[in-house]
Design a protein around this motif. Sequence first.
Motif, PDB file in Angstrom:
ATOM      1  N   SER A  57      71.519  71.812  18.695  1.00 45.91           N
ATOM      2  CA  SER A  57      72.077  71.990  20.041  1.00 45.91           C
ATOM      3  C   SER A  57      71.657  70.893  21.024  1.00 45.91           C
ATOM      4  O   SER A  57      72.382  70.590  21.954  1.00 45.91           O
ATOM      5  N   ASN A  58      70.478  70.301  20.824  1.00 44.54           N
ATOM      6  CA  ASN A  58      70.076  69.247  21.771  1.00 44.54           C
ATOM      7  C   ASN A  58      70.319  67.847  21.225  1.00 44.54           C
ATOM      8  O   ASN A  58      69.677  66.887  21.632  1.00 44.54           O
ATOM      9  N   LYS A  59      71.256  67.737  20.285  1.00 48.41           N
ATOM     10  CA  LYS A  59      71.527  66.422  19.690  1.00 48.41           C
ATOM     11  C   LYS A  59      72.961  65.980  19.929  1.00 48.41           C
ATOM     12  O   LYS A  59      73.553  65.246  19.130  1.00 48.41           O
ATOM     13  N   ASN A  60      73.548  66.450  21.038  1.00 46.98           N
ATOM     14  CA  ASN A  60      74.933  66.070  21.318  1.00 46.98           C
ATOM     15  C   ASN A  60      75.088  64.565  21.530  1.00 46.98           C
ATOM     16  O   ASN A  60      76.179  64.017  21.359  1.00 46.98           O
ATOM     17  N   ALA A  61      73.987  63.911  21.886  1.00 49.27           N
ATOM     18  CA  ALA A  61      74.059  62.460  22.090  1.00 49.27           C
ATOM     19  C   ALA A  61      74.506  61.746  20.809  1.00 49.27           C
ATOM     20  O   ALA A  61      75.133  60.688  20.873  1.00 49.27           O
ATOM     21  N   ILE A  62      74.193  62.340  19.657  1.00 48.98           N
ATOM     22  CA  ILE A  62      74.629  61.725  18.387  1.00 48.98           C
ATOM     23  C   ILE A  62      76.154  61.788  18.293  1.00 48.98           C
ATOM     24  O   ILE A  62      76.818  60.808  17.949  1.00 48.98           O
ATOM     25  N   ILE A  63      76.709  62.951  18.637  1.00 49.23           N
ATOM     26  CA  ILE A  63      78.176  63.117  18.584  1.00 49.23           C
ATOM     27  C   ILE A  63      78.827  62.148  19.575  1.00 49.23           C
ATOM     28  O   ILE A  63      79.804  61.468  19.248  1.00 49.23           O
ATOM     29  N   ASP A  64      78.257  62.066  20.771  1.00 51.18           N
ATOM     30  CA  ASP A  64      78.812  61.154  21.785  1.00 51.18           C
ATOM     31  C   ASP A  64      78.782  59.705  21.311  1.00 51.18           C
ATOM     32  O   ASP A  64      79.726  58.957  21.549  1.00 51.18           O
ATOM     33  N   TYR A  65      77.707  59.333  20.637  1.00 53.01           N
ATOM     34  CA  TYR A  65      77.585  57.936  20.214  1.00 53.01           C
ATOM     35  C   TYR A  65      78.733  57.539  19.284  1.00 53.01           C
ATOM     36  O   TYR A  65      79.241  56.419  19.355  1.00 53.01           O
ATOM     37  N   PHE A  66      79.151  58.465  18.441  1.00 50.87           N
ATOM     38  CA  PHE A  66      80.201  58.138  17.465  1.00 50.87           C
ATOM     39  C   PHE A  66      81.611  58.399  18.003  1.00 50.87           C
ATOM     40  O   PHE A  66      82.586  58.166  17.304  1.00 50.87           O
ATOM     41  N   ASP A  67      81.707  58.867  19.230  1.00 50.35           N
ATOM     42  CA  ASP A  67      83.024  59.126  19.834  1.00 50.35           C
ATOM     43  C   ASP A  67      83.479  57.882  20.597  1.00 50.35           C
ATOM     44  O   ASP A  67      82.674  57.007  20.916  1.00 50.35           O
ATOM     45  N   TYR A  68      84.780  57.817  20.892  1.00 48.73           N
ATOM     46  CA  TYR A  68      85.247  56.770  21.800  1.00 48.73           C
ATOM     47  C   TYR A  68      84.730  57.084  23.201  1.00 48.73           C
ATOM     48  O   TYR A  68      84.572  58.254  23.561  1.00 48.73           O
ATOM     49  N   ASN A  69      84.513  56.042  24.008  1.00 53.51           N
ATOM     50  CA  ASN A  69      84.171  56.229  25.415  1.00 53.51           C
ATOM     51  C   ASN A  69      85.250  55.481  26.203  1.00 53.51           C
ATOM     52  O   ASN A  69      85.132  54.288  26.495  1.00 53.51           O
ATOM     53  N   ILE A  70      86.336  56.196  26.469  1.00 53.01           N
ATOM     54  CA  ILE A  70      87.553  55.577  27.011  1.00 53.01           C
ATOM     55  C   ILE A  70      87.277  54.891  28.352  1.00 53.01           C
ATOM     56  O   ILE A  70      87.762  53.791  28.609  1.00 53.01           O
ATOM     57  N   GLU A  71      86.472  55.543  29.184  1.00 51.94           N
ATOM     58  CA  GLU A  71      86.175  54.973  30.502  1.00 51.94           C
ATOM     59  C   GLU A  71      85.462  53.613  30.356  1.00 51.94           C
ATOM     60  O   GLU A  71      85.888  52.609  30.942  1.00 51.94           O
ATOM     61  N   LEU A  72      84.422  53.601  29.542  1.00 50.44           N
ATOM     62  CA  LEU A  72      83.688  52.350  29.317  1.00 50.44           C
ATOM     63  C   LEU A  72      84.611  51.285  28.717  1.00 50.44           C
ATOM     64  O   LEU A  72      84.609  50.125  29.144  1.00 50.44           O
ATOM     65  N   GLU A  73      85.432  51.698  27.749  1.00 50.00           N
ATOM     66  CA  GLU A  73      86.317  50.727  27.084  1.00 50.00           C
ATOM     67  C   GLU A  73      87.302  50.117  28.077  1.00 50.00           C
ATOM     68  O   GLU A  73      87.540  48.904  28.057  1.00 50.00           O
ATOM     69  N   SER A  74      87.855  50.950  28.973  1.00 54.72           N
ATOM     70  CA  SER A  74      88.827  50.378  29.918  1.00 54.72           C
ATOM     71  C   SER A  74      88.132  49.460  30.930  1.00 54.72           C
ATOM     72  O   SER A  74      88.692  48.442  31.324  1.00 54.72           O
ATOM     73  N   ILE A  75      86.899  49.786  31.283  1.00 51.03           N
ATOM     74  CA  ILE A  75      86.162  48.898  32.197  1.00 51.03           C
ATOM     75  C   ILE A  75      85.887  47.552  31.508  1.00 51.03           C
ATOM     76  O   ILE A  75      86.078  46.486  32.097  1.00 51.03           O
ATOM     77  N   LEU A  76      85.469  47.622  30.241  1.00 48.96           N
ATOM     78  CA  LEU A  76      85.185  46.370  29.511  1.00 48.96           C
ATOM     79  C   LEU A  76      86.450  45.510  29.410  1.00 48.96           C
ATOM     80  O   LEU A  76      86.398  44.289  29.611  1.00 48.96           O
ATOM     81  N   LEU A  77      87.597  46.162  29.144  1.00 45.56           N
ATOM     82  CA  LEU A  77      88.850  45.406  29.038  1.00 45.56           C
ATOM     83  C   LEU A  77      89.225  44.806  30.396  1.00 45.56           C
ATOM     84  O   LEU A  77      89.620  43.642  30.476  1.00 45.56           O
ATOM     85  N   ALA A  78      89.061  45.601  31.466  1.00 50.71           N
ATOM     86  CA  ALA A  78      89.399  45.117  32.814  1.00 50.71           C
ATOM     87  C   ALA A  78      88.534  43.906  33.189  1.00 50.71           C
ATOM     88  O   ALA A  78      88.984  43.008  33.893  1.00 50.71           O
TER      89      ALA A  78
END
Length: 290
Positions: A57-78
């Motif tokens: 239950s306290n390891k959601n950061a692992i799931i997040d790490y392997f997910d897309y981060n759309i906000e970050l990706e669009s900022i990097l592209l911009a």
Amino acid sequence: MIRKAVIPAAGYGTRFLPITKALPKELLPIIDRPTIEYIVDEAIKAGITDILLIVSSNKNAIIDYFDYNIELESILLAKQKEEEYHLVRNIAKGANLHFIRQKEQLGLGHAVLQAEAFIGNEPFAVLLGDDMYVTEGTPAIKQMMDAFDKTKQSILGTMEVAYEDTYKYGICTPKEEKKGPLVELKDVVEKPDIEVAPSRSAIGGRYILTPTIFEYLKNQQKGKGNEIQLTDAILRLMKKEKVYSYDIDAKRYDVGNKLDYVEAILDFGLQKDDLKEGLKALIKEKAKDL
Ligand code: UTP
């Protein structure tokens, strides 16, 4: 053929407290990538198509790490940071990642049991989420998968350790004299005293298991450390099916161990183009005072 892998990553990581209070041990960074990413990559390079990560239950950061981060990706592209965009976008590309929670941390055997429905009735690989195997050649788990093509039976990944260190590991007793890296086992002794260690062949963080293991894990009693131990279930499996060990040809880092962790950072740093010269100079400078 082995298509599926399980990566247990739900443990408390007590050896690394207090950081593991908030950061999963498996996310400890080897400079700029977490340990577990190297392990996922090893499975992908071996041709595994489906990977189940066992989290808590306290390891959601692992799931997040392997997910897309759309906000970050669009900022990097911009910001026209194409290289950084591809860095984050391509994480764990090439396999399907699945996640399940181990609701209670009852031990490694119990963690692997959570994979039963995902695995079904086929052989599978287990890669511990804090154990890195580095090689320029065939990935560690692929070496074992190739051995499985011959045996069609469970295989425990092993390495030679000093007799003084045998008390830390499950130690294998081969059935006959070893003639190569693969040998059938007679027994495994969990963390033996030095005087009674049957060999120096220690179990590390890689396994190939037949689905029969679940029959034993389901009713496995707690063992050492009051945990449901995978080794205990494998010992029972041995009475029904053959079990082999395979000496993996790779450099291993048990990242749950602080000295191994620091060594991994140094070795990876010395390989990185943008770091190696600076790091070499730093190590030489520091070594003068030792
Ligand atoms: P370890 O024994 O190294 O992990 O288990 P731990 O218990 O988290 O660590 P320490 O000893 O307290 O520091 C090997 C792997 O099995 C997972 C761990 O996350 C680690 O990747 N594991 C262990 C589980 O998934 N569930 C468990 O109940 C126990």
